[in-house]
Design a protein around this motif. Structure first.
Motif, PDB file in Angstrom:
ATOM      1  N   ILE A   1       0.851  -1.188   0.000  1.00  0.00           N
ATOM      2  CA  ILE A   1       0.000   0.000   0.000  1.00  0.00           C
ATOM      3  C   ILE A   1       0.884   1.234   0.000  1.00  0.00           C
ATOM      4  O   ILE A   1       1.832   1.342   0.778  1.00  0.00           O
ATOM      5  N   ARG A   2       0.582   2.160  -0.917  1.00  0.00           N
ATOM      6  CA  ARG A   2       1.402   3.359  -1.061  1.00  0.00           C
ATOM      7  C   ARG A   2       0.522   4.600  -0.918  1.00  0.00           C
ATOM      8  O   ARG A   2      -0.634   4.590  -1.330  1.00  0.00           O
ATOM      9  N   THR A   3       1.091   5.659  -0.371  1.00  0.00           N
ATOM     10  CA  THR A   3       0.340   6.908  -0.215  1.00  0.00           C
ATOM     11  C   THR A   3       0.391   7.702  -1.510  1.00  0.00           C
ATOM     12  O   THR A   3       1.473   7.965  -2.055  1.00  0.00           O
ATOM     13  N   PHE A   4      -0.785   8.098  -1.997  1.00  0.00           N
ATOM     14  CA  PHE A   4      -0.897   8.944  -3.183  1.00  0.00           C
ATOM     15  C   PHE A   4      -1.012  10.405  -2.772  1.00  0.00           C
ATOM     16  O   PHE A   4      -0.385  11.281  -3.360  1.00  0.00           O
ATOM     17  N   LEU A   5      -1.837  10.665  -1.734  1.00  0.00           N
ATOM     18  CA  LEU A   5      -2.072  12.032  -1.274  1.00  0.00           C
ATOM     19  C   LEU A   5      -2.584  11.971   0.157  1.00  0.00           C
ATOM     20  O   LEU A   5      -3.340  11.067   0.519  1.00  0.00           O
ATOM     21  N   ASP A   6      -2.183  12.941   0.967  1.00  0.00           N
ATOM     22  CA  ASP A   6      -2.655  13.042   2.349  1.00  0.00           C
ATOM     23  C   ASP A   6      -3.123  14.476   2.580  1.00  0.00           C
ATOM     24  O   ASP A   6      -2.308  15.395   2.626  1.00  0.00           O
ATOM     25  N   ILE A   7      -4.450  14.673   2.687  1.00  0.00           N
ATOM     26  CA  ILE A   7      -4.980  16.029   2.902  1.00  0.00           C
ATOM     27  C   ILE A   7      -5.613  16.153   4.292  1.00  0.00           C
ATOM     28  O   ILE A   7      -6.489  17.001   4.500  1.00  0.00           O
ATOM     29  N   ARG A   8      -5.156  15.352   5.230  1.00  0.00           N
ATOM     30  CA  ARG A   8      -5.743  15.403   6.575  1.00  0.00           C
ATOM     31  C   ARG A   8      -5.761  16.811   7.169  1.00  0.00           C
ATOM     32  O   ARG A   8      -6.758  17.188   7.795  1.00  0.00           O
ATOM     33  N   PRO A   9      -4.717  17.646   6.977  1.00  0.00           N
ATOM     34  CA  PRO A   9      -4.790  19.005   7.531  1.00  0.00           C
ATOM     35  C   PRO A   9      -5.893  19.870   6.906  1.00  0.00           C
ATOM     36  O   PRO A   9      -6.310  20.862   7.491  1.00  0.00           O
TER      37      PRO A   9
END
Length: 475
Positions: A51-59
């Motif tokens: 599993i790879r991260t594409f985008l993280d917009i948690r903020p």
């Protein structure tokens, strides 16, 4: 209908609440990848078994699980990252689209107390959403992003900023591209609470409770549009990019397209209030340009709504007039069901689309189940599970008859050649969840709809982390 049994094969485990499952081919890649968006704001993809991260917009996401409306601190929430769609030419242009609830936009909500209609009190039937700039819950945004040549995603522009009255009914899996029009389709709920207090879903000027097509090929030259709730509040260049496919939506887990010869069957689900969950299908429709809606409103003229799909809410809950349920004092085993909005039920009775199928919160039939909330609707065109080929598969959050551990439900139905209401059948699964709860929270397919994916979460709370699993549904 045939009894069908399937297996669930885990693809990824111990992730946060997985709201959207999509497949695409990354630029320069040769293999289709499964993308998973979580409600808290992460987007992963499966590549070479990892599993790879594409985008993280948690903020960028609103603080979840702390809504004002009666569930403060309860952890249950319907906001967050709700929509992800890849442009049909994503491989060449790198464009993709997000729908999410924006950080720092928490408001007090549109009503100070719980809403329930009372047919004897006209005040409850004719409420208006006033002071919208201050009396709202949060702001949702729809954005266009691009995957840059260096592999980093970057936001390009904002398409819509929508002020929402309550924390719930924002849609889920809310962005999909139409293979017919190549437009981005936004499926958004009625704004929340219960019973659609302000009847936003039937009001032609309200953005809430509609299925909307967005022509992303048109450049509006507006990179950050104003925050709005009504179509007539939008700048003219944005109005010109929008058409309305449907109204009368309560809450909706996306739209699915199934090719049938040279046309497409469209499937949409409408989450129910107290009685039924419903799936609708249609082929022919005539979307109405938002510019026409606004002009008709300005001139106060009757709009030709021929070909506009109307799912009937809030007058209708699937095939039933919308009802209020009260206990019977003489017989506690029975309920009294009173029509909540009689006049609206009459007005929309002829205009509305009949459901393809409905399933019920209480069903006395031994081979059925009591549903809670529809969470996914997908056409299946594969031959790996022959008994499901050509059917529409759907998921419910949790079977009401679950005793000790909560279990979601997988089921299917088919379009009847005579166009009449059809029955449905439960799909049996062999997976052993043990003592863990298993809420079925979303459904997805690969690009040609030959593989099905199911998201399961171990809790109703978005604040319970790492309890999500994504399965492939296999023979």
């Amino acid at each position: 209908m045939k009894k069908v049994k399937v297996s669930l094969r885990p693809v990824v485990t111990k992730i946060n609440l997985p709201t959207v499952l999509k497949s695409t081919i990354l630029p320069g890649d040769s293999i289709e990848r499964l993308f998973i968006a979580t409600q808290v704001g992460e987007i992963f993809y499966i590549g070479n078994g990892s599993i790879r991260t594409f985008l993280d917009i948690r903020p960028r996401i609103i603080k979840l699980g702390t809504s004002e409306q009666g569930v403060s601190g309860a952890g249950y929430d319907e906001r967050g990252l709700l929509g992800l769609a890849f442009h049909p030419k994503f491989y060449n242009n790198g464009l993709f689209y997000l729908h999410y609830s924006v950080a720092g936009t928490q408001g007090p909500g549109a009503l100070s107390e719980h809403f329930k209609p009372d047919p004897c009190d006209p005040g409850t039937l004719n409420l208006r959403w006033i002071n919208r700039e201050t009396q709202y819950d949060h702001i949702d945004t729809v954005e266009e992003w691009i995957l840059q040549s260096n592999g980093q995603p970057q936001k390009r522009r904002t398409l819509l900023n929508l002020r929402r009255p309550f924390f719930n009914h924002n849609g889920v899996n809310s962005l999909n591209f139409s293979p017919e029009t190549v437009k981005l389709v936004l499926t958004t709920g009625d704004g929340g609470a219960g019973y659609d207090p302000f009847n936003l879903s039937q009001d032609n000027m309200e953005i809430a409770g509609k299925i909307i097509e967005i022509d992303v090929a048109k450049n509006t030259i507006i990179t950050n549009p104003p925050v709005v709730t009504r179509f007539n509040e939008l700048p003219a260049p944005i109005q010109e990019t929008l058409t309305v496919i449907a109204k009368g939506v309560r809450n909706i887990p996306g739209i699915s397209y199934q090719r049938f010869y040279n046309q497409y069957i469209k499937y949409v689900g409408n989450v129910g209030q107290d009685l039924a969950e419903s799936i609708f299908s249609f082929v022919q429709y005539k979307p109405i340009p938002v510019t026409q809606l606004v002009q008709a409103s300005l001139r106060n003229t009757e709009l030709n709504q021929e070909g506009l799909i109307n799912l009937g809410w809030r007058g209708w809950e699937g095939a039933f007039p919308t009802s209020i349920i009260r206990g019977c004092s003489e017989n506690p085993a029975l309920d009294e069901k009173t029509i909540a909005f009689y006049d609206e039920t009459v007005i929309t009775s002829v205009r509305r689309l009949q459901p393809l199928t409905s399933y019920f919160h209480n069903d006395p039939r031994p081979d059925k189940f009591g549903g809670t909330a529809l969470t996914g609707v997908q056409a299946y065109m594969g031959d790996g599970i022959p008994d499901l080929t050509g059917s529409v598969v759907f998921t419910d959050l949790a079977r009401r008859e679950s005793q000790n551990q909560v279990r979601g439900v997988l089921a299917y139905t088919r379009v009847r050649t005579d166009g009449n209401l059809n029955d449905f059948s439960v799909i049996e699964t062999d997976y052993n969840f043990g003592s863990q709860s298993a809420y079925y929270v979303s459904l997805g397919t690969n690009l040609d709809q030959t593989r099905l994916y199911l998201s399961v979460h171990g809790s109703m709370k978005v604040t319970d982390f790492n309890q999500g699993t994504v399965f492939e549904i296999v023979p």
